[in-house]
Write an enzyme that holds these catalytic residues in place. Structure first.
Site, PDB file in Angstrom:
ATOM      1  N   PRO A   1      38.443  42.387  34.361  1.00  0.00           N
ATOM      2  CG  PRO A   1      39.904  43.855  33.266  1.00  0.00           C
ATOM      3  CD  PRO A   1      38.469  43.702  33.680  1.00  0.00           C
TER       4      PRO A   1
ATOM      5  NE  ARG B   1      47.898  30.903  38.981  1.00  0.00           N
ATOM      6  CZ  ARG B   1      48.456  30.442  37.882  1.00  0.00           C
ATOM      7  NH1 ARG B   1      49.761  30.373  37.769  1.00  0.00           N
ATOM      8  NH2 ARG B   1      47.727  30.046  36.882  1.00  0.00           N
TER       9      ARG B   1
ATOM     10  CE1 TYR C   1      43.287  26.553  40.323  1.00  0.00           C
ATOM     11  CE2 TYR C   1      45.023  28.191  40.412  1.00  0.00           C
ATOM     12  CZ  TYR C   1      43.726  27.808  40.673  1.00  0.00           C
ATOM     13  OH  TYR C   1      42.881  28.693  41.266  1.00  0.00           O
TER      14      TYR C   1
ATOM     15  CB  CYS D   1      56.230  19.059  56.302  1.00  0.00           C
ATOM     16  SG  CYS D   1      57.511  19.797  57.307  1.00  0.00           S
TER      17      CYS D   1
ATOM     18  CE1 TYR E   1      42.280  35.228  41.060  1.00  0.00           C
ATOM     19  CE2 TYR E   1      43.419  35.352  38.958  1.00  0.00           C
ATOM     20  CZ  TYR E   1      42.297  35.580  39.732  1.00  0.00           C
ATOM     21  OH  TYR E   1      41.186  36.174  39.168  1.00  0.00           O
TER      22      TYR E   1
HETATM   23  C1  LIG Z   1      37.681  35.791  39.218  1.00  0.00           C
HETATM   24  C2  LIG Z   1      36.685  36.644  38.571  1.00  0.00           C
HETATM   25  C3  LIG Z   1      37.076  37.640  37.661  1.00  0.00           C
HETATM   26  C4  LIG Z   1      38.505  37.849  37.239  1.00  0.00           C
HETATM   27  O1  LIG Z   1      38.965  36.803  36.451  1.00  0.00           O
HETATM   28  P1  LIG Z   1      40.400  36.895  35.719  1.00  0.00           P
HETATM   29  O2  LIG Z   1      40.529  35.585  35.050  1.00  0.00           O
HETATM   30  O3  LIG Z   1      41.416  37.102  36.770  1.00  0.00           O
HETATM   31  O4  LIG Z   1      40.332  38.029  34.762  1.00  0.00           O
HETATM   32  C5  LIG Z   1      36.102  38.458  37.145  1.00  0.00           C
HETATM   33  N1  LIG Z   1      34.791  38.303  37.487  1.00  0.00           N
HETATM   34  C6  LIG Z   1      34.391  37.355  38.349  1.00  0.00           C
HETATM   35  C7  LIG Z   1      32.957  37.245  38.686  1.00  0.00           C
HETATM   36  C8  LIG Z   1      35.320  36.491  38.909  1.00  0.00           C
HETATM   37  O5  LIG Z   1      34.906  35.533  39.752  1.00  0.00           O
END
Ligand SMILES: *Cc1c(COP(=O)(O)O)cnc(C)c1O
Length: 426
Positions: free
Chosen positions: A286, A324, A328, A354, A382
């Protein structure tokens, strides 16, 4: 707080409160953090980081399991040290992240290394450090890792990252487990690749891994992926390939606005059912769910600019600090740090960069004046890690609040440091 959507009970950070019109984190007024460290500043709550990690640990209690924090969500050494002290493992995607983990006191033997483009140097670095597992993402990487390990006289522990081809129902940019995606090896090729790995002399087959996407709000796709992995593990066992661990990746979503993500326990329940009675160690990666709601971006309003069709609040943070929204179209809650007795107006909260894409939030009802502080919430994941120096803007300071104490864990960059490695021609 005059914005009716921002009443104290609904703030997504458990340690953030609106007390008599003033925003506090762990009881510390954010005005004080701004005075001491300036703005823009990322501010994290140690108690929120800790409780997010404990939720994972509790949901997995009684099982052999390792929670590997995904470093790319927020790689500040202060954050990493908090998780290292809690006994976390780490999921890294570069040699640089490995160096950070070790510098923060993390244990190499709890590090898993993901990513499609590992270089020879990164493999060497990770082998010498003695990491727990390489999550291998292609046949070519498998061959290269065997060769590099052989040259060093080492054995590389590996898992294959398989692509279970399930739809995580999230944003297409952060969905990673579908066919046609650059990540992982095709599910149909996994068994033959495991046989190949078993024939290579310098590899130790330790496990299997997957990661289907990010900001997941529904536990079903992960449980579906888990079932596919469990079935594959059983087929491998018939081939004599016995795995020690199963890594289900990261991806659990958080509340930014009105999402209702499952709790960690709810998210894991159907998945743990799949693994009932099995003896493999479970591993999770996570990122967002451990840090996202533990952090906010503190910024000050430089100007209020009424427009013909909309009003702008021009702040001292920008898309280079928090990408972000521009990247996104992500939604972050924006809250006044000190309540003000003026009528609310709708503002686009924009930075000085800018680019028309330089916005942090749009159409927010705020009661503000020039010089006021705003908190951009749910910015712990992020945020800083995706920041840049676009427009030669020094990156923000980072602070961890721990009770009464505010610790500076990254000083604000200086302009001279930004071009210290450059030189005029001739
Ligand atoms: C980015 C990533 C995560 C973490 O993802 P979350 O959405 O931030 O929990 C875990 N494993 C891998 C391989 C990733 O690329």
């Amino acid at each position: 707080m005059t914005d009716s959507t921002n009443t104290a009970g609904t703030l997504p950070t458990p340690t953030l409160h609106a007390e008599s019109g003033m925003l506090t984190l762990e009881g510390l007024p954010l005005t004080q953090v701004a005075e001491q460290f300036g703005t823009p500043t990322y501010v994290y709550s140690k108690a929120a980081l800790t409780s997010a990690f404990e939720a994972w640990r509790q949901a997995l209690s009684g099982r052999k399991a390792l929670v590997c924090y995904a470093v790319k969500a927020n790689s500040n050494l202060g954050i990493l040290s908090v998780f290292a002290q809690l006994g976390a493992g780490f999921d890294i995607v570069s040699g640089g992240e490995l160096a950070r983990v070790l510098a923060a006191g993390g244990r190499a033997d709890r590090v898993v290394f993901s990513g499609v483009g590992k270089t020879r140097d990164e493999m060497c670095q990770a082998l010498l450090a003695g990491i727990r597992c390489f999550n291998v993402e292609s046949a070519a990487e498998l061959e290269r890792l065997d060769a590099v390990a052989g040259e060093l006289g080492k054995t590389a522990p590996i898992a294959l990252r398989v692509n279970p081809d399930v739809d995580p129902k999230t944003h297409p940019y952060i969905s990673t487990g579908l066919k046609g995606n650059k990540f992982g090896v095709a599910f149909a090729d996994a068994q033959s690749l495991y046989r190949r790995a078993a024939a290579l002399p310098n590899l130790h087959i330790a496990g299997i891994a997957c990661h289907i996407g990010s900001q997941l709000l529904d536990p079903a796709p992960v449980a579906e992926a888990a079932q596919k992995l469990a079935d594959l593990v059983d087929r491998l066992a018939i081939d004599g390939i016995v795995l020690e661990h199963i890594d289900l990746g990261g991806g659990l979503g958080i509340r930014y606005r009105d999402e209702t993500p499952p709790s960690v326990a709810q998210y894991l329940a159907p998945l743990l059912k799949v693994f009932e009675g099995r003896k493999e160690e479970l591993c999770f990666e996570p990122g967002r769910s451990l840090v996202g709601n533990a952090g906010l971006l503190l910024t000050r309003i430089e100007y209020l600019k009424p427009g013909e069709t909309k009003n702008f609040a021009i702040v001292d943070a920008a898309m280079n600090d928090l990408a972000r929204p521009a990247l996104y179209d992500a939604w972050h809650e924006v809250v006044e740090v000190v309540g003000r007795e003026v009528p609310t107006q709708a503002y686009d909260i924009v930075g000085p960069i800018c680019e028309s894409g330089d916005f942090l939030a749009r159409g927010r009802e705020l009661a503000v004046a020039e010089g006021d502080l705003l908190a951009i919430l749910s910015a712990g994941a992020y945020g800083m890690t995706m920041s840049s120096n676009y427009n030669t803007r020094p990156r923000a300071a980072e602070v961890i609040v721990d009770g009464e104490q505010a610790h500076l864990v990254r000083a604000r960059e200086s302009v001279s440091a930004l071009f210290a490695d450059e030189k005029p021609l001739g």
